[in-house]
Design an enzyme around this catalytic site. Structure first.
Site, PDB file in Angstrom:
ATOM      1  N   GLY A 182       0.808  -1.227   0.000  1.00  0.00           N
ATOM      2  CA  GLY A 182       0.000   0.000   0.000  1.00  0.00           C
ATOM      3  C   GLY A 182       0.836   1.268   0.000  1.00  0.00           C
ATOM      4  O   GLY A 182       0.327   2.341   0.294  1.00  0.00           O
ATOM      5  N   ASP A 196       5.900  12.401  -7.360  1.00  0.00           N
ATOM      6  CA  ASP A 196       5.362  12.448  -6.000  1.00  0.00           C
ATOM      7  C   ASP A 196       6.298  13.238  -5.080  1.00  0.00           C
ATOM      8  O   ASP A 196       5.850  14.089  -4.305  1.00  0.00           O
ATOM      9  CB  ASP A 196       5.161  11.013  -5.489  1.00  0.00           C
ATOM     10  N   LYS A 200       5.835  16.910  -2.971  1.00  0.00           N
ATOM     11  CA  LYS A 200       6.123  17.088  -1.537  1.00  0.00           C
ATOM     12  C   LYS A 200       7.146  18.204  -1.296  1.00  0.00           C
ATOM     13  O   LYS A 200       6.974  19.014  -0.372  1.00  0.00           O
ATOM     14  CB  LYS A 200       6.590  15.758  -0.952  1.00  0.00           C
TER      15      LYS A 200
END
Ligand code: NDP
Ligand code: HSE
Length: 403
Positions: A182, A196, A200
């Site tokens: 996950g 990603d 951030k």
């Protein structure tokens, strides 16, 4: 009683529902109130779930219910997360999210809408999974003169790099494993291509500079070009290769970059392995502080979501809030960023490397001429690489910057 609605019953949504339920007493002790999960919005039904009776498919049920105090958006993606968030804030509901894509794209708008409605918009889980990093940056370190924020910001890629290069597993198997646990995004390209991490570092840059940069203006490289030979070269140099997000502030210049970097063993980030993330904030007079912990996964991320929830309930919304505005031009061109590089060429001799790069440190390599340059600007490094290719017919195999 505080009624909440969770949007998205996936890894993070499921973990959040479980944590709110399992830690009911701790949350009540901390906040003086009970939390009731009134609705869970998802596209699917979950007939076997203990939360089956809370599942709804129409966001308007949540929006129009005045009893819903707080909306927890953990669906991911920009749309309809954007529309749902704006509508909830305008209706006077607090919004909490783990969705860094929507924060990096629209966080400034959401904060303004929240302020206008007198509610909260919180996103602790959007950076570093379970690590408390947004709150401490806003409330505890931002008054410093910050010169750099850098971090291992993606759990999936750090997990893959650790599995591949410490345990000898394949890229495909390591990625599959991260997906099963996950950690990965729905489209794992966002992890492995660095997007990603760019979202951030974008959010962290906004916190420390007050300016939110469009993510596509951030120089972004992923982990797909890292070769086993590069890892062996790093080991010979006593270094490790890590995918870093860096926001470097030099006077008026703000360099924002995501790329693999070689880190020396005395770097605070050197030992951060597996799904762990870490964010290092460097400034004056604090020096260097590091926030470290699990960067992805249901439990840790739910912990950050519920931290936002308890803070909203306990503080009565009276706490430090970040402020930032979108600024297309806030990120400087990285051509002026100065760093040393590890470079590997095929078809170049040591003498011709020296004639172009000057003094370098050669690193033993089986398949190339590999070396570490002196610190130089990005522009100079790129020009020298291009010269070696055009004048000597060499082929570039790798280039990894050093911290
Ligand atoms: P998942 O894909 O596991 O869960 C998302 C859930 O939202 C799915 O059940 C999905 O349904 C549902 N959903 C998607 N679109 C809609 C919609 N329009 N209406 C209703 N439900 C919808 O994602 P994660 O839980 O892993 O991640 C959620 C967010 O949290 C993402 O932004 C991610 O980047 C972020 N995050 C994730 C972490 C992690 O470790 N997984 C850590 C930190 C942040 P369906 O499956 O049917 O499409
Ligand atoms: N896919 C992300 C990661 C989830 O691996 O870091 C946490 O943001």
């Amino acid at each position: 009683m505080v009624n909440v609605a969770i949007l998205g019953f996936g890894v993070v949504g499921g973990g959040t529902a479980r944590l709110i339920t399992d830690n009911r007493e701790e949350i009540e002790r901390l906040t003086g109130d009970t939390v009731n999960i009134k609705y869970i919005l998802d596209l699917r039904d979950f007939p076997d779930s203990p939360f089956a009776d809370r599942i709804v498919h129409d966001f308007n049920i949540i929006l129009e219910d005045p009893e819903v105090d707080t909306v927890i958006e953990v669906m991911g993606g920009s749309h309809p997360a954007y529309e749902f968030t704006v509508a909830a804030l305008k209706k006077g509901k607090n919004v909490i999210t783990s969705n860094k894509e929507v924060v990096a794209n629209f966080g400034d708008e959401f904060l303004a809408a929240a302020a206008a409605s007198g509610v909260s918009y919180r996103f602790e889980a959007a950076v570093g999974g379970g690590i408390p990093v947004i709150s401490p940056i806003i409330s505890s370190v931002r008054h410093n003169k910050i010169t750099e924020v850098r971090g291992i910001l993606n759990g999936t890629t750090n997990y893959i790099l650790t599995k591949m290069f410490s345990l000898g597993e394949s890229f495909e198997d390591s990625l599959c494993d991260a997906q099963e646990r996950g950690y990965a995004e729905r489209n794992p390209d966002a992890d492995i291509l660095g997007t990603d991490a760019a979202r951030k570092i974008d959010i962290l840059t906004a916190l420390v500079t007050g300016k939110l940069v469009p993510t596509d203006k951030i120089h972004t490289e992923g982990i797909t070009n890292i070769r086993k030979a590069d890892v062996l070269a790093a080991e010979k140099l006593g270094m490790k290769i890590k995918l870093l997000g860096r926001c470097i502030i030099e006077g008026e210049k703000v360099f924002v970059i995501v790329a693999p970097f070689m880190l020396p063993s005395d770097s605070a980030l050197f030992g951060v392995s597996g799904v762990y993330n870490a964010v290092e904030v460097i400034g004056e007079p604090i020096g260097s502080v590091m926030f470290y912990g699990p960067g992805a996964g249901a439990g840790p991320t739910a912990s950050a979501v519920v931290a936002d929830l308890t803070e909203i309930i306990a503080s009565g919304r009276n706490y430090a809030v970040p402020t930032f505005t979108k600024d297309e031009g806030a990120a400087s061109d990285i051509s002026e960023l100065v760093c040393a590089s590890y470079i590997a060429f095929d078809g170049a001799c040591e003498a011709c490397v020296k004639s172009v790069f000057g003094e370098v440190t050669f690193v033993e390599s089986e398949d190339s001429v590999a070396f570490v340059t002196a610190p130089m600007s990005e522009k100079a490094a790129c020009e020298k690489i291009a010269r070696l290719i055009s004048e000597r017919g060499a082929t570039l195999k790798s280039r990894i910057r050093l911290v």
